[in-house]
Design an enzyme around this catalytic site. Structure first.
Site, PDB file in Angstrom:
ATOM      1  N   GLN A  58      17.451 -34.659  84.324  1.00  0.00           N
ATOM      2  CA  GLN A  58      17.055 -33.423  85.121  1.00  0.00           C
ATOM      3  C   GLN A  58      17.969 -32.310  84.900  1.00  0.00           C
ATOM      4  O   GLN A  58      17.320 -31.192  84.564  1.00  0.00           O
ATOM      5  CB  GLN A  58      17.194 -34.077  86.702  1.00  0.00           C
ATOM      6  CG  GLN A  58      16.473 -32.890  87.522  1.00  0.00           C
ATOM      7  CD  GLN A  58      16.855 -33.065  89.004  1.00  0.00           C
ATOM      8  OE1 GLN A  58      17.888 -33.147  89.516  1.00  0.00           O
ATOM      9  NE2 GLN A  58      15.483 -33.310  89.690  1.00  0.00           N
ATOM     10  N   GLU A 117      17.322  -0.834  64.933  1.00  0.00           N
ATOM     11  CA  GLU A 117      16.461  -0.037  65.672  1.00  0.00           C
ATOM     12  C   GLU A 117      16.439   0.006  66.979  1.00  0.00           C
ATOM     13  O   GLU A 117      15.696   0.272  67.829  1.00  0.00           O
ATOM     14  CB  GLU A 117      14.925  -0.659  65.110  1.00  0.00           C
ATOM     15  CG  GLU A 117      14.565  -0.713  63.768  1.00  0.00           C
ATOM     16  CD  GLU A 117      12.959  -1.234  63.413  1.00  0.00           C
ATOM     17  OE1 GLU A 117      12.274  -0.752  64.450  1.00  0.00           O
ATOM     18  OE2 GLU A 117      12.884  -1.919  62.681  1.00  0.00           O
ATOM     19  N   GLY A 164      24.140 -30.864  70.575  1.00  0.00           N
ATOM     20  CA  GLY A 164      25.438 -31.343  70.107  1.00  0.00           C
ATOM     21  C   GLY A 164      26.258 -31.140  68.861  1.00  0.00           C
ATOM     22  O   GLY A 164      25.742 -30.176  68.294  1.00  0.00           O
ATOM     23  N   GLY A 221       8.271   0.043  65.674  1.00  0.00           N
ATOM     24  CA  GLY A 221       9.303  -0.778  65.049  1.00  0.00           C
ATOM     25  C   GLY A 221       9.727  -1.614  65.924  1.00  0.00           C
ATOM     26  O   GLY A 221       9.939  -2.672  65.951  1.00  0.00           O
ATOM     27  N   TYR A 280      12.019  14.194  63.044  1.00  0.00           N
ATOM     28  CA  TYR A 280      12.412  13.771  64.334  1.00  0.00           C
ATOM     29  C   TYR A 280      11.257  13.175  64.916  1.00  0.00           C
ATOM     30  O   TYR A 280      11.483  12.039  65.539  1.00  0.00           O
ATOM     31  CB  TYR A 280      12.830  14.986  65.106  1.00  0.00           C
ATOM     32  CG  TYR A 280      13.225  14.397  66.674  1.00  0.00           C
ATOM     33  CD1 TYR A 280      14.587  13.993  66.725  1.00  0.00           C
ATOM     34  CD2 TYR A 280      12.496  14.736  67.667  1.00  0.00           C
ATOM     35  CE1 TYR A 280      15.082  13.474  68.061  1.00  0.00           C
ATOM     36  CE2 TYR A 280      12.698  14.396  68.971  1.00  0.00           C
ATOM     37  CZ  TYR A 280      13.962  13.682  69.141  1.00  0.00           C
ATOM     38  OH  TYR A 280      14.303  13.440  70.193  1.00  0.00           O
TER      39      TYR A 280
END
Length: 443
Positions: A336, A420, A396, A299, A289
């Site tokens: 923009q 994980e 696109g 990990g 454990y």
């Protein structure tokens, strides 16, 4: 009258000053009673004392000359050796056999292993640099390198006996792929509800059961397997074992046909009376454990490196395109509305990278990384999917076709939310760690 007013003002000011000082002192005392303050202060003083007062703050994303050279080297090799194979591997769902030779040849499968065991002798931060750079080109290959280093090698480095290190680490650095076997059909997020049994005999254990979703398992020659040798003790009976691929009774069963990271093998493993000598028990019996928890924390930082690299890889494709394609007489990257979107994406990418390398350097410095690892993994997975998805939108029709390459990054990004530890498990970890830091009881 004026003198009386002056005395009253002075007395009132003095009283107010004392009151504020007392309140400030009380506030400081209360802060000292909060565990997060104690932890941060102790961490800071430990860092300063351990470096003989040589520690100085620097930019979070500053890299040493060696680290910059490593980044450049990995980037060039990945572009020349991995990039030409990516589409074929993705479509076939298999890792190119010659590619593993390249990975071993460049020392990328033994990044943190000390030189005396034929490894590269790098730091954990440098390992994350390698994983991120590879992921920019192919997240599948990055996943294979990540599991080998942050899970398998690091687990052996920390928990293996000297004899085990001398026997197995050189193999893992030279030509043997490793695999980390924890998950089962009934133990995903509840990772320690294991049904795989280890039955103790006189000089060995017999493994009975199965494992699911095991990365690198098709190519692996060595497996770190978690099984319970005392189910009546619950998670305290879980033990780690080193298992050879050619062990009788070990069957590499079904290979999954996945949405993303398709070249990275993910298989089911079956253990039918697999004999494991007691000399191949990894760490103390019943410590599985703790071994798994500590390995998964590292990990998760590796996953953050994968997802950060993936997001950068998508940006490397789309950003030049936005400044090559023109509509309505100007580059689409100059509108923009689009600038606001990709600016925000770059902010998120920089934030993900900061969380990643902060966690990595904390690990190298010996700090607790449970919360930082969870934060880095959670946020980088969110950013990777958003950037990959937005990149397709910005491209696109071109973004929707395989030839352009963006759709693969989107498919590959989904696994970051799952393996994980799912997003919700990371959030739960973060929440509990914050409760502890603020001194609240964790339920």
């Amino acid at each position: 009258m004026e003198k009386l007013f002056t005395n009253v003002f002075f007395t009132t000011s003095l009283h107010l000053s004392r009151t504020l000082r007392n309140r400030a002192s009380t506030f400081k005392d209360s802060l000292r009673n909060v565990s997060c303050f104690d932890f941060r202060w102790k961490s800071f003083t430990t860092c300063v004392e351990s470096s003989n007062n040589s520690w100085q703050p620097g930019p979070c994303l500053s890299f040493s000359e060696d680290e910059r050279l490593l980044k450049d080297s990995v980037r060039k090799i990945a572009q020349s050796c991995i990039a030409p194979k990516v589409r074929k591997m993705d479509e076939g769902g298999d890792m190119d056999a010659e590619l593993f030779k390249e990975l071993f040849g460049n020392g990328w499968m033994g990044l943190e292993v000390p030189i005396e065991y034929d490894g590269s002798g790098l730091s954990f931060t440098q390992a994350c640099i390698v994983i991120e750079e590879i992921a920019q080109v192919d997240p599948s290959t990055a996943a294979a390198v990540d599991v080998q280093n942050t899970l398998v090698n690091n687990t052996l480095l920390k928990w293996a006996s000297l004899k085990q290190k001398e026997k197995y680490l050189p193999l893992l650095c030279k030509d043997t792929v490793g695999s980390f076997c924890l998950s089962e059909a009934s133990s995903g997020s509840d990772a320690f509800a294991l049904k795989c049994r280890a039955i103790e005999k006189e000089d060995h254990f017999l493994l009975e059961g199965s494992k699911l979703w095991i990365t690198n398992s098709m190519e692996a020659g060595l497996f770190v397997v978690f099984a319970n040798c005392a189910p009546e003790k619950g998670y305290k009976g879980i033990t780690a074992f080193i298992v050879h691929r050619d062990s009788p009774g070990l069957d590499i069963a079904k290979k999954e046909d996945k949405l993303g990271i398709r070249a990275s093998s993910t298989c089911e493993l079956q253990f039918q009376g697999v004999k494991v000598p007691k000399e191949d028990v990894l760490g103390p019996i019943g410590s599985g454990y703790k071994i798994a928890i500590e390995s998964l924390n590292e990990g998760r930082i590796g996953i953050a490196a994968q997802m950060t690299g993936l997001a950068q890889g998508a940006m490397n494709i789309i950003f030049p395109y936005l400044h090559e394609r023109k509509q309505f007489g100007k580059r689409i990257g100059d509108f923009q509305g689009l600038q606001f979107q990709y600016a925000e994406a770059f902010v998120e990418l920089e934030a993900a990278r900061t969380l990643l390398y902060n966690a990595a350097r904390m690990k190298d410095a010996g700090f607790s990384i449970k919360k930082e690892a969870a934060m880095a993994k959670y946020f980088s997975a969110q950013v990777a999917e958003r950037i990959a998805s937005k990149s397709i939108d910005w491209a696109g029709g071109m973004g929707f076709v395989k030839e352009f390459g963006l759709e693969k990054y989107y498919r590959d990004s989904k696994i970051g939310h799952i393996y994980e530890g799912t997003d919700n498990m990371q959030l739960q970890t973060i929440a509990k760690e914050m409760q502890r830091e603020y001194g609240f009881q964790v339920q």
